[in-house]
Design an enzyme around this catalytic site. Structure first.
Site, short mmCIF file in Angstrom:
data_model
loop_
_atom_site.label_atom_id
_atom_site.label_comp_id
_atom_site.label_asym_id
_atom_site.label_seq_id
_atom_site.Cartn_x
_atom_site.Cartn_y
_atom_site.Cartn_z
N ARG A 100 0.81 -1.22 0.00
CA ARG A 100 0.00 0.00 0.00
C ARG A 100 0.85 1.27 0.00
O ARG A 100 0.48 2.27 0.62
CB ARG A 100 -0.95 0.04 1.20
CG ARG A 100 -2.07 -0.97 1.14
CD ARG A 100 -3.23 -0.40 0.33
NE ARG A 100 -4.30 -1.38 0.20
CZ ARG A 100 -5.38 -1.42 0.96
NH1 ARG A 100 -5.55 -0.53 1.90
NH2 ARG A 100 -6.29 -2.34 0.77
N TYR A 104 -15.18 -11.58 -0.22
CA TYR A 104 -15.88 -10.33 -0.52
C TYR A 104 -17.12 -10.57 -1.38
O TYR A 104 -18.14 -9.90 -1.23
CB TYR A 104 -14.93 -9.36 -1.24
CG TYR A 104 -13.87 -8.79 -0.32
CD1 TYR A 104 -14.15 -7.71 0.51
CD2 TYR A 104 -12.60 -9.35 -0.26
CE1 TYR A 104 -13.19 -7.21 1.38
CE2 TYR A 104 -11.63 -8.85 0.60
CZ TYR A 104 -11.92 -7.78 1.42
OH TYR A 104 -10.99 -7.28 2.27
N ARG A 111 -3.51 6.51 1.12
CA ARG A 111 -4.04 7.68 1.83
C ARG A 111 -3.11 8.35 2.83
O ARG A 111 -3.37 9.46 3.26
CB ARG A 111 -5.35 7.30 2.53
CG ARG A 111 -6.51 7.24 1.57
CD ARG A 111 -7.76 6.78 2.27
NE ARG A 111 -7.56 5.43 2.78
CZ ARG A 111 -8.53 4.63 3.19
NH1 ARG A 111 -9.77 5.06 3.19
NH2 ARG A 111 -8.28 3.42 3.62
N ASP A 149 -6.77 -2.53 -7.54
CA ASP A 149 -7.31 -3.21 -6.36
C ASP A 149 -7.56 -4.67 -6.69
O ASP A 149 -7.71 -5.03 -7.86
CB ASP A 149 -8.61 -2.56 -5.89
CG ASP A 149 -8.90 -2.92 -4.45
OD1 ASP A 149 -8.27 -2.35 -3.55
OD2 ASP A 149 -9.73 -3.83 -4.22
N ARG A 164 -6.86 11.87 -5.53
CA ARG A 164 -8.08 11.10 -5.34
C ARG A 164 -9.29 12.03 -5.23
O ARG A 164 -10.35 11.76 -5.79
CB ARG A 164 -7.98 10.26 -4.08
CG ARG A 164 -9.14 9.32 -3.86
CD ARG A 164 -9.08 8.78 -2.45
NE ARG A 164 -10.06 7.77 -2.17
CZ ARG A 164 -11.34 8.00 -1.95
NH1 ARG A 164 -11.82 9.22 -2.04
NH2 ARG A 164 -12.16 7.00 -1.65
O1 CP3 Z 1 0.09 -1.63 -2.50
C1 CP3 Z 1 -0.22 -0.71 -3.29
O2 CP3 Z 1 0.19 0.46 -3.14
C2 CP3 Z 1 -1.04 -1.04 -4.52
C3 CP3 Z 1 -2.44 -0.81 -4.43
C4 CP3 Z 1 -3.36 -1.73 -3.69
C5 CP3 Z 1 -4.61 -1.27 -3.21
N1 CP3 Z 1 -5.32 -2.34 -2.75
C6 CP3 Z 1 -5.06 0.11 -3.29
C7 CP3 Z 1 -6.18 0.53 -2.44
C8 CP3 Z 1 -3.31 -3.11 -3.42
C9 CP3 Z 1 -2.16 -4.08 -3.66
C10 CP3 Z 1 -4.56 -3.46 -2.84
C11 CP3 Z 1 -4.91 -4.85 -2.48
C12 CP3 Z 1 -6.11 -5.11 -1.67
N2 CP3 Z 1 -7.33 -4.52 -1.76
C13 CP3 Z 1 -6.21 -6.15 -0.73
C14 CP3 Z 1 -5.13 -7.15 -0.40
C15 CP3 Z 1 -4.05 -6.58 0.41
C16 CP3 Z 1 -4.42 -6.33 1.83
O3 CP3 Z 1 -4.41 -5.14 2.20
O4 CP3 Z 1 -4.65 -7.29 2.55
C17 CP3 Z 1 -7.50 -6.10 -0.19
C18 CP3 Z 1 -8.07 -7.02 0.89
C19 CP3 Z 1 -8.21 -5.08 -0.86
C20 CP3 Z 1 -9.65 -4.72 -0.71
C21 CP3 Z 1 -9.79 -3.30 -0.34
N3 CP3 Z 1 -9.59 -2.25 -1.21
C22 CP3 Z 1 -10.15 -2.77 0.91
C23 CP3 Z 1 -10.45 -3.61 2.14
C24 CP3 Z 1 -10.17 -1.38 0.77
C25 CP3 Z 1 -10.61 -0.37 1.76
C26 CP3 Z 1 -9.48 0.01 2.62
C27 CP3 Z 1 -9.88 1.13 3.54
O5 CP3 Z 1 -9.08 1.35 4.45
O6 CP3 Z 1 -10.90 1.80 3.32
C28 CP3 Z 1 -9.76 -1.07 -0.54
C29 CP3 Z 1 -9.58 0.27 -1.13
C30 CP3 Z 1 -8.19 0.65 -1.48
N4 CP3 Z 1 -7.36 -0.11 -2.24
C31 CP3 Z 1 -7.51 1.86 -1.15
C32 CP3 Z 1 -6.26 1.79 -1.77
C33 CP3 Z 1 -5.20 2.86 -1.79
C34 CP3 Z 1 -8.09 3.01 -0.35
C35 CP3 Z 1 -9.01 3.74 -1.28
C36 CP3 Z 1 -9.20 5.18 -0.92
O7 CP3 Z 1 -10.08 5.42 -0.10
O8 CP3 Z 1 -8.52 6.01 -1.51
#
Ligand code: CP3
Length: 352
Positions: free
Chosen positions: A27, A154, A31, A77, A40
């Site tokens: 990540r 999910y 944010r 994602d 964003r």
């Molecule tokens: O690592 C990186 O920088 C690459 C980008 C990346 C994102 N999601 C961006 C993202 C990667 C590799 C993921 C994978 C991901 N997404 C996983 C597996 C990795 C882990 O964390 O276990 C999972 C379970 C998800 C599903 C997901 N997507 C969730 C649970 C959320 C919400 C998170 C939250 O805190 O609200 C997302 C959204 C997401 N994916 C964000 C980012 C930067 C936040 C979106 C935002 O509000 O800007």
């Protein structure tokens, strides 16, 4: 394609000698970075960022401009595949990801189709192509996907869950539906990752965020088996170079040997596992990525340095270590703390 200027990350994944330990951060674009929040807000929503190759490229590059990282990761994602299957992904403010049409029955599962990565998911491939061009060989680009089990959680729950009641309910009461879903997902993930590799991803990682909630028996049957299917179906060489594959099961410390036996190149470790013990168990078979507790970054620089050193010392001498956090970086971390971490890993990593 341009020559790779920094291949420490790929070399470490192949357990080849490196000048210092490579580091990237799960990540790393997100944010906690004010410049991310700005882009964003302008884009409208998170998926608007993912669907626009130029914006996805811009945010992918942001952490590389601030920090001396050894890899870039595609900004996207894991939930793009279920979205392309027609489940209707949306992000409710403060509640995380949700699906409009979660899967409930065998008939629901029978209806979903395997997406064509150059059609429904073309926006992801366009982002990969744009990012590779922009990187111009600075560091390698990581592509990724969720594991079938993690995507299924999910898709059946309709969003984030604490007890996994619906998805485990389907697993126990309708294993046929669950296996059909996981097989469709394994096929989708394989073709999705192979398309990312064809578009320019130089390493790939499978995120099995929720494999750790399963028993030994169920992990093998419902998560590991499908990751094995993916590893077996992946393109392992492109542009004359190996394309390493990393498997990461959060909470998967019990199963490292079995995960290594899939034929993957590296395992991601969360912070609950002792990296030196992990290396004793599997070190010859695979490289290891990890595994500092993400919360260490709330502490002052001296603590960050000493905790990073513990991870490096824990892995010990010799190649095959990629430094990372044990899970994604938290959103309230001070971005300057990441500089402290990256620089101390590179400095101390020279001797270990
Ligand atoms: O690592 C990186 O920088 C690459 C980008 C990346 C994102 N999601 C961006 C993202 C990667 C590799 C993921 C994978 C991901 N997404 C996983 C597996 C990795 C882990 O964390 O276990 C999972 C379970 C998800 C599903 C997901 N997507 C969730 C649970 C959320 C919400 C998170 C939250 O805190 O609200 C997302 C959204 C997401 N994916 C964000 C980012 C930067 C936040 C979106 C935002 O509000 O800007």
């Amino acid at each position: 394609m341009s020559e790779l200027k920094n291949d420490r990350f790929l070399r470490a994944l192949m357990k080849q000698p490196v000048d210092t330990t490579p580091i990237w951060i799960m990540r790393q674009a997100g944010r906690y970075l004010p410049e991310y929040r700005e882009v964003r807000a302008k884009a409208g929503g998170f998926m608007d960022l993912c669907e626009n190759a130029d914006l996805a490229c811009e945010v992918t590059m942001q952490p590389l401009e601030r920090y001396d990282l050894d890899a870039a990761i595609l900004f996207s994602d894991i939930l793009t595949i279920p979205d392309a299957m027609g489940l209707g992904l949306y992000f409710a403010e403060g509640e995380g990801p949700k699906f409009e049409r979660p899967l409930k029955t065998l008939a629901d599962v029978q209806k979903i189709a395997i997406p064509d990565p150059e059609d429904e998911l073309r926006y992801v491939m366009n982002a990969v192509r744009t990012i590779r061009k922009e990187l111009n060989g600075k560091v390698p680009l990581i592509g990724f996907s969720g594991s079938p089990w993690t995507l299924a959680t999910y898709m059946v729950e309709g969003g984030t869950t604490k007890d996994f009641g619906k998805v485990k309910g389907m697993m126990f009461s309708n294993p046929q539906a669950m296996h059909l879903l996981l097989d469709k997902l394994a096929q989708s993930v394989t073709s999705y990752l192979n398309a990312q590799i064809a578009a320019g991803a130089q390493a790939v990682m499978v995120f099995d965020t929720w494999g750790g909630v399963l028993s030994d028996e169920k992990y093998e049957e419902f998560s590991l088996r499908y990751m094995q299917q993916i590893v077996s179906g992946l393109t392992r060489e492109a542009d004359g170079r190996k394309v390493p594959v990393t498997l990461f099961t959060k909470g998967g410390g019990r199963w490292l040997e079995k995960m290594a036996a899939t034929g993957c190149d590296a395992l991601g470790l969360d912070w609950t596992q002792d990296i030196s013990q992990a290396r004793q168990r599997v070190g010859d078979a695979v490289a290891l990525q990890g595994n500092m507790d993400p919360s260490v970054l709330y502490a002052e620089p001296e603590v960050i340095k000493s905790e990073a050193k513990k991870v490096l010392d824990g892995f010990g001498e010799g190649p095959g270590h990629i430094f990372n956090l044990g899970h994604g970086i938290h959103q309230h971390i001070d971005p300057d703390k990441v500089n402290v971490l990256v620089d101390s890993v590179h400095e101390y990593g020279k001797t270990s």
